[in-house]
Design a protein around this motif. Structure first.
Motif, PDB file in Angstrom:
ATOM      1  N   ARG A 134       0.882  -0.714  -0.106  1.00 39.65           N
ATOM      2  CA  ARG A 134       0.150  -0.132  -0.016  1.00 39.65           C
ATOM      3  C   ARG A 134       1.132   0.812  -0.116  1.00 39.65           C
ATOM      4  O   ARG A 134       1.681   1.261   0.457  1.00 39.65           O
ATOM      5  CB  ARG A 134      -1.068  -0.144   1.077  1.00 39.65           C
ATOM      6  N   THR A 135       0.368   2.420  -0.480  1.00 38.59           N
ATOM      7  CA  THR A 135       0.838   3.895  -0.380  1.00 38.59           C
ATOM      8  C   THR A 135       0.310   4.543   1.000  1.00 38.59           C
ATOM      9  O   THR A 135       0.889   4.992   1.387  1.00 38.59           O
ATOM     10  CB  THR A 135       1.020   4.023  -1.841  1.00 38.59           C
ATOM     11  N   TYR A 136      -1.207   4.362   0.771  1.00 37.17           N
ATOM     12  CA  TYR A 136      -2.040   5.296   1.770  1.00 37.17           C
ATOM     13  C   TYR A 136      -2.446   3.551   2.180  1.00 37.17           C
ATOM     14  O   TYR A 136      -2.653   2.505   1.960  1.00 37.17           O
ATOM     15  CB  TYR A 136      -2.742   5.520   1.133  1.00 37.17           C
ATOM     16  N   ILE A 137      -3.031   4.019   3.811  1.00 35.48           N
ATOM     17  CA  ILE A 137      -3.552   2.779   4.224  1.00 35.48           C
ATOM     18  C   ILE A 137      -5.102   2.139   4.481  1.00 35.48           C
ATOM     19  O   ILE A 137      -5.323   1.180   4.288  1.00 35.48           O
ATOM     20  CB  ILE A 137      -3.555   2.902   6.350  1.00 35.48           C
ATOM     21  N   VAL A 138      -5.506   3.960   3.681  1.00 33.46           N
ATOM     22  CA  VAL A 138      -6.763   2.991   2.404  1.00 33.46           C
ATOM     23  C   VAL A 138      -7.222   3.596   1.839  1.00 33.46           C
ATOM     24  O   VAL A 138      -6.717   4.479   1.371  1.00 33.46           O
ATOM     25  CB  VAL A 138      -8.243   3.743   3.526  1.00 33.46           C
ATOM     26  N   SER A 139      -7.669   2.912   0.656  1.00 28.92           N
ATOM     27  CA  SER A 139      -7.656   3.102  -0.363  1.00 28.92           C
ATOM     28  C   SER A 139      -6.280   3.293  -0.701  1.00 28.92           C
ATOM     29  O   SER A 139      -5.579   3.260  -0.475  1.00 28.92           O
ATOM     30  CB  SER A 139      -8.660   4.636  -0.582  1.00 28.92           C
ATOM     31  N   ASN A 140      -6.410   4.350  -1.648  1.00 27.31           N
ATOM     32  CA  ASN A 140      -5.379   4.865  -2.616  1.00 27.31           C
ATOM     33  C   ASN A 140      -4.568   6.472  -2.638  1.00 27.31           C
ATOM     34  O   ASN A 140      -4.965   7.142  -3.936  1.00 27.31           O
ATOM     35  CB  ASN A 140      -5.275   4.578  -4.457  1.00 27.31           C
ATOM     36  N   TYR A 141      -5.341   7.684  -1.672  1.00 23.62           N
ATOM     37  CA  TYR A 141      -5.645   8.738  -1.421  1.00 23.62           C
ATOM     38  C   TYR A 141      -5.258   8.895   0.200  1.00 23.62           C
ATOM     39  O   TYR A 141      -5.427   7.847   0.646  1.00 23.62           O
ATOM     40  CB  TYR A 141      -6.704   8.718  -2.051  1.00 23.62           C
ATOM     41  N   LEU A 142      -4.430   9.761   0.024  1.00 19.91           N
ATOM     42  CA  LEU A 142      -4.630  10.010   1.844  1.00 19.91           C
ATOM     43  C   LEU A 142      -5.854  11.066   2.556  1.00 19.91           C
ATOM     44  O   LEU A 142      -6.789  11.190   1.665  1.00 19.91           O
ATOM     45  CB  LEU A 142      -3.475  11.750   1.773  1.00 19.91           C
ATOM     46  N   ALA A 164      -3.016  10.447  10.943  1.00 24.16           N
ATOM     47  CA  ALA A 164      -3.466   9.771  12.756  1.00 24.16           C
ATOM     48  C   ALA A 164      -2.262   9.190  12.775  1.00 24.16           C
ATOM     49  O   ALA A 164      -1.880   9.188  14.027  1.00 24.16           O
ATOM     50  CB  ALA A 164      -4.679   9.190  12.861  1.00 24.16           C
ATOM     51  N   LEU A 165      -2.456   8.319  11.956  1.00 31.71           N
ATOM     52  CA  LEU A 165      -1.098   6.889  11.600  1.00 31.71           C
ATOM     53  C   LEU A 165       0.408   7.997  12.124  1.00 31.71           C
ATOM     54  O   LEU A 165       1.112   7.891  13.022  1.00 31.71           O
ATOM     55  CB  LEU A 165      -0.545   6.223  10.666  1.00 31.71           C
ATOM     56  N   TYR A 166       0.166   8.931  11.019  1.00 32.14           N
ATOM     57  CA  TYR A 166       1.767   9.448  11.028  1.00 32.14           C
ATOM     58  C   TYR A 166       1.967   9.994  12.689  1.00 32.14           C
ATOM     59  O   TYR A 166       3.217   9.830  12.553  1.00 32.14           O
ATOM     60  CB  TYR A 166       1.919  10.444  10.178  1.00 32.14           C
ATOM     61  N   GLY A 167       1.004  10.849  12.904  1.00 31.50           N
ATOM     62  CA  GLY A 167       1.221  11.752  13.783  1.00 31.50           C
ATOM     63  C   GLY A 167       1.336  10.666  15.634  1.00 31.50           C
ATOM     64  O   GLY A 167       2.609  10.915  16.442  1.00 31.50           O
ATOM     65  N   ALA A 168       1.191   9.635  15.179  1.00 32.26           N
ATOM     66  CA  ALA A 168       1.221   8.479  16.315  1.00 32.26           C
ATOM     67  C   ALA A 168       2.694   7.345  16.483  1.00 32.26           C
ATOM     68  O   ALA A 168       2.860   7.644  17.094  1.00 32.26           O
ATOM     69  CB  ALA A 168      -0.371   7.552  16.330  1.00 32.26           C
ATOM     70  N   LEU A 169       2.471   7.944  15.067  1.00 31.13           N
ATOM     71  CA  LEU A 169       4.206   7.099  14.466  1.00 31.13           C
ATOM     72  C   LEU A 169       5.574   8.364  15.132  1.00 31.13           C
ATOM     73  O   LEU A 169       6.496   7.981  15.279  1.00 31.13           O
ATOM     74  CB  LEU A 169       4.351   6.593  12.934  1.00 31.13           C
ATOM     75  N   HIS A 170       5.518   9.101  14.908  1.00 31.04           N
ATOM     76  CA  HIS A 170       5.839  10.443  14.989  1.00 31.04           C
ATOM     77  C   HIS A 170       7.040  10.013  16.353  1.00 31.04           C
ATOM     78  O   HIS A 170       8.350  10.316  16.015  1.00 31.04           O
ATOM     79  CB  HIS A 170       5.632  11.586  14.887  1.00 31.04           C
TER      80      HIS A 170
END
Length: 398
Positions: free
Chosen positions: A70-78, A84-90
């Motif tokens: 995958r490029t994005y976690i849901v479907s093919n767009y941001l 939320a994932l990015y912020g939690a992983l930061h």
């Protein structure tokens, strides 16, 4: 002060999920104004992911498995789920060392992609320094981490090989998921019995090894395209994965006596299921078996992605007319045409990952591998003709 209740989020199930996020993560998601889903299905999945983030239910190993295709976690767009994932992983990624980053390459690639999206950059900047940019050296990887335990795995595999069904040796899989759950013995089994599984096939006809031996190439030295086992496949059944909206589960006939292989592909968002049914295609058959959301995948389909990226489209590589399941697909050129592929590629040696950047399509839409050193062009073909991408020129293949 950022107020919850942005117009994009009103009257949406995502709103209640975002409200559970702690600050400043909640502020990051709201400020980014990321999409909450273009369809009702996407909206529900976005809300589910944000709920997981809010409850701390996202584990790196599981996320690695899901992000491989995958490029994005849901479907093919941001979407807001990505933010939320990015912020939690930061806070985690800002502290990781290089060796740790390369233990989860799909998540690292994903994190770096999301943090560079313009809307995310702007939102993070407004909340600085909580979400300052994390720099990655993606041009190199720690080789010691990848090779240190390979000998032990081989020893364990040798001891366990006789306890497993012989047909397991003929099964190879998709790089779409490099799950740590896969047992080392599976790799050894394939190397031990691959020649027997293809008994009577073209590999045996061209093999130089004694009958019953390993009629395959050695994986020592530089990675070569001929180490990749490409074959014609025929999709005899396809359905959507019950646990993953972006995945198909296919049954693909590869001309093996053991019957069709189960293959999981992340193509739902790019190719309609009607176009998958009864399709003849090219499969990579000697990657390590992979667990994809509870279903083990035993090959990978070869697809072309538009030179404009996935938003430009993805399509299956098409074999020559009249191709039969199990037929050998090879690279033109005296160095490759008669070479034997590996029974299974060692994932630690990154053979496919090294060769794959040279895969593309010509102006004729013919699928080729271009040698990065010599720039020589090697068409991907069967005895009857060259494989093609139906519509794409300059595509990348994977």
């Amino acid at each position: 002060m950022l107020l919850f209740g942005h117009p994009r989020l009103m009257q949406c199930p995502t709103e209640s999920s975002i409200s559970k996020l702690p600050s400043p993560l909640k502020d990051l998601v709201v400020t980014s104004q990321a999409d909450v889903g273009k369809t009702e299905v996407d909206k529900a999945e976005v809300a589910q992911w944000i709920e997981k983030v809010a409850e701390g239910e996202v584990a790196l190993p599981d996320l690695e498995t899901q992000l491989v295709p995958r490029t994005y976690i849901v479907s093919n767009y941001l979407t807001a789920a990505d933010v939320a994932l990015y912020g939690a992983l930061h806070p985690v990624f800002s502290q990781l060392q290089p060796a740790q980053l390369y233990s989860t390459p799909a998540v690292t690639r994903y994190f770096d992609h999301i943090q560079t999206r313009p809307s995310v950059l702007a939102a993070a900047s407004a909340l600085s320094p909580e979400f300052s940019s994390v720099s990655f050296d993606l041009t190199s990887a720690p080789p010691i981490e990848r090779k240190v335990d390979a000998p032990k795995k081989k020893e364990k595999a040798a001891a366990a090989a006789e306890q497993v069904e012989p047909t397991a040796a003929s099964v190879a899989v998709s790089k779409e998921d490099k799950s740590p759950e896969d047992r080392p013995k599976e790799k050894k089994e394939k190397k031990k019995d691959a020649a027997a599984a293809d008994n009577g096939g073209k590999k045996k006809e061209k093999a130089s090894a004694p009958a019953g031996g390993k009629a395959v190439a050695e994986d020592a030295g530089e990675p070569l395209p001929s180490m990749i086992d490409l074959r014609i496949g025929h999709i005899v059944d396809v359905k959507k994965h019950p646990e993953a909206d972006s995945l198909y589960i296919e049954q693909i006939d590869l001309g093996e006596e053991t019957g069709p292989r189960t293959v999981v592909s992340g193509l739902v968002n790019y190719i309609p299921i009607e176009e998958m049914r009864d399709k003849y295609l090219v499969c990579i058959c000697n990657l390590k078996p992979a667990n994809m959301r509870g279903v083990k995948s035993f090959a990978m389909v070869l697809a072309a992605t538009s030179k404009d990226g996935k938003d430009g489209g993805v399509e299956l590589i098409q074999p020559p007319p009249g191709s039969k399941p199990g037929e050998r697909v090879y690279f033109e050129g005296p160095d490759y045409e008669n070479a034997q592929p590996l029974a299974q590629m060692n994932p630690k040696k990154k053979i496919f990952e090294t060769i794959q950047p040279g895969f593309t399509t010509l102006d004729t839409k013919e699928a080729v591998w271009i040698n990065p050193a010599t720039k020589s062009v090697h068409r991907i073909r069967t005895k009857d003709g060259v494989c093609v991408a139906p519509n794409f020129v300059g595509a990348s293949l994977s």
